[in-house]
Design a protein around this motif. Structure first.
Motif, mmCIF file in Angstrom:
data_model
loop_
_atom_site.group_PDB
_atom_site.id
_atom_site.type_symbol
_atom_site.label_atom_id
_atom_site.label_comp_id
_atom_site.label_asym_id
_atom_site.label_seq_id
_atom_site.Cartn_x
_atom_site.Cartn_y
_atom_site.Cartn_z
ATOM 1 N N ASP A 191 10.511 6.271 -9.760
ATOM 2 C CA ASP A 191 10.769 5.373 -8.643
ATOM 3 C C ASP A 191 9.691 5.577 -7.421
ATOM 4 O O ASP A 191 9.403 4.703 -6.749
ATOM 5 N N THR A 192 9.185 6.640 -7.585
ATOM 6 C CA THR A 192 8.019 7.047 -6.439
ATOM 7 C C THR A 192 6.788 7.486 -7.203
ATOM 8 O O THR A 192 6.991 8.636 -8.173
ATOM 9 N N GLN A 193 5.649 6.856 -7.132
ATOM 10 C CA GLN A 193 4.491 7.432 -8.109
ATOM 11 C C GLN A 193 3.655 8.124 -6.913
ATOM 12 O O GLN A 193 2.952 7.756 -6.170
ATOM 13 N N GLU A 194 3.787 9.465 -7.321
ATOM 14 C CA GLU A 194 3.115 10.330 -6.063
ATOM 15 C C GLU A 194 2.595 11.671 -6.857
ATOM 16 O O GLU A 194 3.060 11.862 -8.131
ATOM 17 N N SER A 195 1.664 12.442 -6.311
ATOM 18 C CA SER A 195 1.199 13.627 -6.741
ATOM 19 C C SER A 195 0.731 14.389 -5.812
ATOM 20 O O SER A 195 0.319 14.014 -4.595
ATOM 21 N N SER A 196 0.861 15.739 -5.989
ATOM 22 C CA SER A 196 0.457 16.708 -4.973
ATOM 23 C C SER A 196 -1.226 16.648 -4.766
ATOM 24 O O SER A 196 -1.587 16.414 -5.815
ATOM 25 N N LEU A 197 -1.699 17.147 -3.937
ATOM 26 C CA LEU A 197 -3.236 17.017 -3.547
ATOM 27 C C LEU A 197 -3.851 18.051 -4.907
ATOM 28 O O LEU A 197 -4.889 17.941 -5.448
ATOM 29 N N GLU A 198 -3.050 19.058 -4.982
ATOM 30 C CA GLU A 198 -3.500 20.091 -5.869
ATOM 31 C C GLU A 198 -3.526 19.821 -7.263
ATOM 32 O O GLU A 198 -4.513 19.832 -7.893
ATOM 33 N N ASP A 199 -2.404 18.858 -7.630
ATOM 34 C CA ASP A 199 -2.238 18.560 -8.953
ATOM 35 C C ASP A 199 -3.357 17.254 -9.296
ATOM 36 O O ASP A 199 -3.940 16.986 -10.256
ATOM 37 N N CYS A 200 -3.613 16.566 -7.967
ATOM 38 C CA CYS A 200 -4.651 15.547 -8.036
ATOM 39 C C CYS A 200 -5.965 16.112 -8.533
ATOM 40 O O CYS A 200 -6.862 15.360 -9.184
ATOM 41 N N LEU A 201 -6.372 17.416 -7.685
ATOM 42 C CA LEU A 201 -7.672 17.770 -7.906
ATOM 43 C C LEU A 201 -7.899 18.319 -9.379
ATOM 44 O O LEU A 201 -8.995 18.286 -9.699
ATOM 45 N N ILE A 202 -6.877 18.838 -9.906
ATOM 46 C CA ILE A 202 -6.875 19.432 -11.152
ATOM 47 C C ILE A 202 -7.143 18.224 -11.999
ATOM 48 O O ILE A 202 -7.981 18.412 -13.142
ATOM 49 N N GLN A 203 -6.339 17.045 -11.675
ATOM 50 C CA GLN A 203 -6.773 15.930 -12.679
ATOM 51 C C GLN A 203 -8.142 15.258 -12.485
ATOM 52 O O GLN A 203 -8.855 14.939 -13.524
ATOM 53 N N VAL A 204 -8.734 15.491 -11.440
ATOM 54 C CA VAL A 204 -10.013 15.224 -11.008
ATOM 55 C C VAL A 204 -10.893 16.059 -11.628
ATOM 56 O O VAL A 204 -11.871 15.561 -12.460
ATOM 57 N N PHE A 205 -10.743 17.239 -11.937
ATOM 58 C CA PHE A 205 -11.716 18.247 -12.548
ATOM 59 C C PHE A 205 -11.453 17.935 -14.163
ATOM 60 O O PHE A 205 -12.669 17.868 -14.785
ATOM 61 N N HIS A 240 -5.317 4.050 -4.145
ATOM 62 C CA HIS A 240 -5.143 2.489 -4.587
ATOM 63 C C HIS A 240 -5.576 2.421 -6.011
ATOM 64 O O HIS A 240 -6.123 1.554 -6.658
ATOM 65 N N LYS A 241 -5.050 3.560 -6.835
ATOM 66 C CA LYS A 241 -5.631 3.433 -8.268
ATOM 67 C C LYS A 241 -4.408 4.056 -9.255
ATOM 68 O O LYS A 241 -3.374 4.265 -8.478
ATOM 69 N N LEU A 242 -4.608 4.147 -10.571
ATOM 70 C CA LEU A 242 -3.495 4.306 -11.331
ATOM 71 C C LEU A 242 -3.514 5.817 -11.600
ATOM 72 O O LEU A 242 -2.464 6.826 -11.791
ATOM 73 N N PHE A 243 -4.524 6.543 -11.217
ATOM 74 C CA PHE A 243 -4.679 8.236 -11.362
ATOM 75 C C PHE A 243 -6.059 8.612 -10.576
ATOM 76 O O PHE A 243 -6.573 7.639 -9.878
ATOM 77 N N CYS A 244 -5.971 9.866 -10.017
ATOM 78 C CA CYS A 244 -7.024 10.441 -9.361
ATOM 79 C C CYS A 244 -8.321 10.378 -9.988
ATOM 80 O O CYS A 244 -8.588 10.831 -10.859
ATOM 81 N N ASP A 245 -9.257 10.066 -9.232
ATOM 82 C CA ASP A 245 -10.737 10.513 -9.346
ATOM 83 C C ASP A 245 -11.158 10.935 -7.876
ATOM 84 O O ASP A 245 -10.594 10.798 -6.822
ATOM 85 N N ASN A 246 -12.424 11.788 -8.031
ATOM 86 C CA ASN A 246 -12.856 12.468 -6.947
ATOM 87 C C ASN A 246 -13.389 11.180 -5.814
ATOM 88 O O ASN A 246 -13.066 11.678 -4.632
ATOM 89 N N LEU A 247 -13.789 10.206 -6.259
ATOM 90 C CA LEU A 247 -14.083 9.312 -4.928
ATOM 91 C C LEU A 247 -12.943 8.843 -4.233
ATOM 92 O O LEU A 247 -13.076 8.665 -3.014
ATOM 93 N N ALA A 248 -12.019 8.604 -5.119
ATOM 94 C CA ALA A 248 -10.607 8.224 -4.398
ATOM 95 C C ALA A 248 -10.200 9.234 -3.550
ATOM 96 O O ALA A 248 -9.623 8.931 -2.173
ATOM 97 N N VAL A 249 -10.392 10.592 -3.662
ATOM 98 C CA VAL A 249 -9.818 11.670 -2.788
ATOM 99 C C VAL A 249 -10.699 11.729 -1.587
ATOM 100 O O VAL A 249 -10.461 11.938 -0.408
ATOM 101 N N VAL A 250 -12.173 11.798 -1.859
ATOM 102 C CA VAL A 250 -13.047 11.688 -0.684
ATOM 103 C C VAL A 250 -12.954 10.512 0.143
ATOM 104 O O VAL A 250 -13.002 10.828 1.328
#
Length: 326
Positions: free
Chosen positions: A85-99, A171-181
């Protein structure tokens, strides 16, 4: 700076939950399972057939591992978001996905580069091939192909994690470095400069090495017989197709990151996942179809029903992944 990585980020590209999400989930699951099967099957063929325990196929074995990393880094999270129902992620998990997403891209280019070097030595220095491409040399090349991206990307993720955030929607389907920056309250010249260095080191430099290798191969092939040219073409074609395919996927990813706000949503979705959709899916298929020796081994395994026979020795699997040869 962020006092904690326990910050929740929201993905907005999925839209509101709807019945079509189940259709997209089914399609995504099929793509993911197909990619996992194709890469795992190629690895199994190379593992089982001792005739394939050569540098070229050891590198291919590692490229298949890379495909599994790329697919598994992105698709499970996308599938989870499609059913949530909610599409979310912790910052930590997001950075792991970025890596891991960036590691997938960086190590793929590194492996494709050492594969191009292997083809160069094979065609341009055939009499010296076995003295150059020794088990130790193969292991060293693969170690660099893995360690160098890890070191570069670890620093990048660390620098990104230190940025203070003022926005929490991606505003994307998954995390990437530029999106977090882009969520940061400040513009960091250090982060931007290092990001440019990463692109040069992990993308531009490998592309230049591969192109140089093929220029040398072409120049040498023009001086040989028609039969030798045909053999060189047959051994280089799968790698060249794979390299071009991955480069196009990387180009689409760069275009998407820079111009996603100006593109239609349908094109945005395709370009955002193309990088982790097409290469892991097509690379094992390309090599399975275009490489005669692999095709013969697949037919041989099917006839003998050895695909699932025998036990898989962990140490033999590890030796292939690190480049040991019998």
């Amino acid at each position: 700076m962020n006092s904690s990585l326990n910050i929740t980020l929201i993905f907005t590209a999925y839209g509101s939950p709807q019945s079509l999400n189940y259709l997209f989930f089914t399609f995504t699951l099929l793509v993911y399972l197909t990619s996992v099967f194709a890469n795992s099957f190629l690895m199994l063929v190379i593992y089982v057939e001792s005739s394939l325990h050569k540098p070229m196929y050891i590198f291919l074995f590692n490229l298949a591992i890379n495909g599994l990393i790329g697919s598994s880094t992105v698709w499970p999270k996308i599938m989870d978001n499609l059913l949530s129902d909610t599409q979310e992620s912790s910052l930590e998990d997001c950075l792991i996905q970025v890596f891991w997403t960036n590691f997938y891209g960086g190590s793929a280019y590194s492996i494709l580069t050492v594969m191009a070097y292997d083809r160069y030595v094979s065609i341009c220095k055939p009499l010296q091939y076995h003295s150059i491409m020794t088990p130790t040399k193969v292991k060293q090349l693969l170690t660099v192909a893995y360690i160098f991206p890890v070191l570069c990307l670890s620093i990048q993720v660390y620098l990104t994690s230190r940025l203070p955030l003022c926005s929490y929607t991606i505003h994307k389907l998954f995390c990437d470095n530029l999106a977090v920056v882009n969520l940061s309250c400040i513009k960091s010249n250090l982060v931007n400069l290092y990001g440019l260095c990463i692109i040069v080191a992990l993308m531009v430099f490998p592309v230049c090495v591969v192109l140089l290798s093929y220029v040398r191969i072409l120049l040498v092939s023009l001086k040989t017989s028609k039969e030798a040219q045909k053999k060189a073409l047959s051994t280089c074609t799968p790698h060249l197709i794979t390299f071009i395919n991955f480069s196009l996927a990387s180009l689409f990813s760069v275009i998407y990151n820079r111009f996603s706000l100006y593109l239609p949503s349908e094109i945005n979705v395709f370009m955002s996942v193309h990088f982790v959709l097409v290469p892991p899916l097509l690379h094992p298929i390309i090599y399975g179809i275009r490489t005669q020796e692999i095709r013969k081994c697949i037919v041989k395994m099917i006839r003998k029903r050895r695909v699932f026979g025998g036990s898989l020795d962990f140490f033999t699997f590890r030796s292939l992944a690190l480049g040991n040869m019998h």
